[in-house]
Design a protein around this motif. Structure first.
Motif, PDB file in Angstrom:
ATOM      1  N   LEU A  99      40.086  36.768  44.756  1.00  0.00           N
ATOM      2  CA  LEU A  99      41.443  37.252  44.443  1.00  0.00           C
ATOM      3  C   LEU A  99      42.486  36.151  44.711  1.00  0.00           C
ATOM      4  O   LEU A  99      43.420  35.966  43.928  1.00  0.00           O
ATOM      5  N   LEU A 100      42.305  35.408  45.830  1.00  0.00           N
ATOM      6  CA  LEU A 100      43.225  34.294  46.123  1.00  0.00           C
ATOM      7  C   LEU A 100      43.161  33.251  45.009  1.00  0.00           C
ATOM      8  O   LEU A 100      44.186  32.701  44.602  1.00  0.00           O
ATOM      9  N   ASP A 139      50.244  43.217  45.200  1.00  0.00           N
ATOM     10  CA  ASP A 139      49.997  42.563  43.917  1.00  0.00           C
ATOM     11  C   ASP A 139      48.718  43.089  43.272  1.00  0.00           C
ATOM     12  O   ASP A 139      48.642  43.258  42.058  1.00  0.00           O
ATOM     13  N   VAL A 140      47.704  43.309  44.124  1.00  0.00           N
ATOM     14  CA  VAL A 140      46.425  43.791  43.594  1.00  0.00           C
ATOM     15  C   VAL A 140      46.610  45.181  42.983  1.00  0.00           C
ATOM     16  O   VAL A 140      46.001  45.514  41.961  1.00  0.00           O
ATOM     17  N   LEU A 141      47.506  45.987  43.602  1.00  0.00           N
ATOM     18  CA  LEU A 141      47.743  47.348  43.071  1.00  0.00           C
ATOM     19  C   LEU A 141      48.330  47.285  41.659  1.00  0.00           C
ATOM     20  O   LEU A 141      48.142  48.209  40.872  1.00  0.00           O
ATOM     21  N   LEU A 170      41.713  43.358  38.094  1.00  0.00           N
ATOM     22  CA  LEU A 170      41.107  42.206  38.762  1.00  0.00           C
ATOM     23  C   LEU A 170      39.934  42.628  39.642  1.00  0.00           C
ATOM     24  O   LEU A 170      38.969  41.882  39.813  1.00  0.00           O
ATOM     25  N   LEU A 171      40.050  43.848  40.207  1.00  0.00           N
ATOM     26  CA  LEU A 171      38.947  44.339  41.041  1.00  0.00           C
ATOM     27  C   LEU A 171      37.705  44.557  40.181  1.00  0.00           C
ATOM     28  O   LEU A 171      36.582  44.244  40.601  1.00  0.00           O
ATOM     29  N   ASP A 172      37.912  45.078  38.951  1.00  0.00           N
ATOM     30  CA  ASP A 172      36.786  45.216  38.018  1.00  0.00           C
ATOM     31  C   ASP A 172      36.218  43.828  37.712  1.00  0.00           C
ATOM     32  O   ASP A 172      35.017  43.610  37.746  1.00  0.00           O
ATOM     33  N   LYS A 173      37.132  42.905  37.460  1.00  0.00           N
ATOM     34  CA  LYS A 173      36.731  41.553  37.060  1.00  0.00           C
ATOM     35  C   LYS A 173      35.824  40.893  38.109  1.00  0.00           C
ATOM     36  O   LYS A 173      34.883  40.180  37.773  1.00  0.00           O
ATOM     37  N   ILE A 174      36.128  41.143  39.405  1.00  0.00           N
ATOM     38  CA  ILE A 174      35.308  40.509  40.441  1.00  0.00           C
ATOM     39  C   ILE A 174      34.140  41.421  40.847  1.00  0.00           C
ATOM     40  O   ILE A 174      33.482  41.175  41.857  1.00  0.00           O
ATOM     41  N   LEU A 201      41.664  50.478  46.982  1.00  0.00           N
ATOM     42  CA  LEU A 201      43.044  50.663  46.507  1.00  0.00           C
ATOM     43  C   LEU A 201      43.851  51.504  47.494  1.00  0.00           C
ATOM     44  O   LEU A 201      45.036  51.234  47.727  1.00  0.00           O
ATOM     45  N   ASN A 202      43.202  52.515  48.095  1.00  0.00           N
ATOM     46  CA  ASN A 202      43.882  53.323  49.118  1.00  0.00           C
ATOM     47  C   ASN A 202      44.302  52.460  50.297  1.00  0.00           C
ATOM     48  O   ASN A 202      45.421  52.573  50.799  1.00  0.00           O
TER      49      ASN A 202
END
Lengths: 283, 283
Positions: free
Chosen positions: B239-240, B249-251, B256-260, B271-272
């Motif tokens: 993510l960095l 930012d991730v929210l 991006l979470l899918d991507k990694i 996400l919570n």
């Protein structure tokens, strides 16, 4: 000298008397790695030693012994760069070293001086006085070659200079008019450009050309004692702990060698090497 | 609220209907390590869930589950200091992070800007514009707590500020009028004294008191994603590498979470946690 090229007779081991050729010996020494000047110097030192019954073999043996000795001493001069790194791991012996170098350049020096600036108190590595002008000299010691002085170094030294000169305080031995940055490695291009632009004097291993730290050391024979190939690492450390840094300093305090347990004849060999490093005697 | 202390009946496992004591549950949670406020918050969240046939056992079970969850999340906030170190090993993610922090404080920011000074070109870590004033912000990242910012840091930043303002060049987005020094560790006393004296703004983990980096992060919910206890080290690094630094930012870029390679239901739990870190939802 033409005169040294005159024909001189020597005795071969067979008893036969032959003409001795200086040129032949010179070429032989050069083939073994001597420079032409070195070879000529050695030959010139050999000739007066010759007696009527000296054999060619003895001449060559003596000449090559002198070359080995000279090359050993030369090795100790060649390792100057490494010897500066060996002043570490702390920066303190390097500060003392730079103080000594400046003294030999005619400055009156003080090492490690606390001075009040406008905002804060600064520790100036070396304060150097000459002809009424006082310089603050900051020393940046690095223990390996890969670490250069980047632009941040002259930047902080400029701000320190500004804070000291803005203080309105009259410092002893006088008001600071110049700032120096001295390092045993190199400045980055940016550091050189910035330092020169704001009027700092920069001195590094090879800057400024022709008057660099290396040049000054070689010119004045200010080789640090860490150049010695005869002193052990532990012995060098003991001498550094006594605040000795220059080879020539040890020559003035030879009793220190006794103090750290070095006895004749080793002591004499070490003193010879240190004298050679200090340009004080020839081999 | 007094009203939440009214008597409410619950059923024991034996079938017996008894009065439910909020105070008793609160005390029980406090004994387990909750703060008084935490315990009261949990009790307040439990009460509306109660139905007529809820047993005392179920109430306690639910309350303690909430406490564990809250404490897990709290742990991720508590590790803020460590999380800042985890932005390393280079200083670049910390520069982006400070850029984001300043953006949330109402500045228009640019990260990594080359500007021509009087003597040399400087790379300014963050340029921050607000109400027509432009600040140059220098970030000093250290990867461990033992490394503080000594006086040399504000010294070189002052000289950089001077070189930029002395250039006579009109910079975009405007002339620089202020210099900042930001670090994730601490300033030495000297550094604080000098920086303040020459008019730099200093921001460190705990300086200035009440408005420190820590305070600002907590106030605005600007916790870096490295605070997460659910993301692995490798996931954080990925993510960095995508130039994400804040949890919030991730929210905004959940893909991006899918991507990694993070899939539901883990993605939802992450996400919570990130939302909690960003003060955006409550547990």
């Amino acid at each position: 000298m033409k005169s040294s090229n005159r024909i001189r007779t020597v005795r071969k081991t067979t008893g036969e008397v032959v003409a001795f050729s200086e040129d032949k010996l010179t070429r032989s020494l050069v083939r073994s790695g001597a420079s032409k000047t070195q070879a000529q110097t050695i030959v010139a030192r050999i000739l007066p030693m010759l007696e009527e019954d000296t054999t060619t073999q003895q001449i060559y043996k003596r000449a090559f012994a002198l070359l080995r000795k000279e090359q050993g001493y030369m090795a100790s001069k060649y390792k100057l760069k490494k010897a500066l790194f060996e002043l570490g791991p702390t920066g303190f012996p390097f500060e003392i070293f730079i103080g000594e170098v400046l003294s030999h350049m005619g400055y009156n020096t003080q090492v490690g001086v606390q001075l009040q600036g406008h905002c804060v108190t600064h520790e100036v590595d070396v304060l150097a006085l000459k002809e009424g002008h006082v310089s603050m000299v900051e020393c940046k010691f690095h223990s390996d070659q890969s670490r250069t002085c980047d632009v941040k170094i002259p930047l902080y030294i400029k701000a320190r200079f500004d804070d000291l000169t803005a203080s309105g305080i009259h410092h002893q031995p006088g008001d600071i008019t110049e700032g120096w940055v001295v390092t045993n490695t190199r400045f980055t291009k940016d550091a050189e450009q910035y330092g020169t632009c704001v009027g700092l004097r920069l001195l590094s291993w090879d800057f400024p050309k022709g008057n660099s730290l290396k040049d000054i050391i070689e010119q004045f024979g200010l080789h640090p004692l860490t150049c010695s190939t005869m002193l052990t690492k532990a012995e060098k450390q003991m001498l550094l702990d006594e605040k000795m840094v220059l080879s020539r300093d040890v020559l003035k305090h030879t009793s220190l060698l006794d103090k750290i347990g070095i006895r004749a004849p080793r002591k004499n060999r070490i003193l010879n090497e240190l004298a050679y490093l200090s340009n004080l005697t020839q081999v």
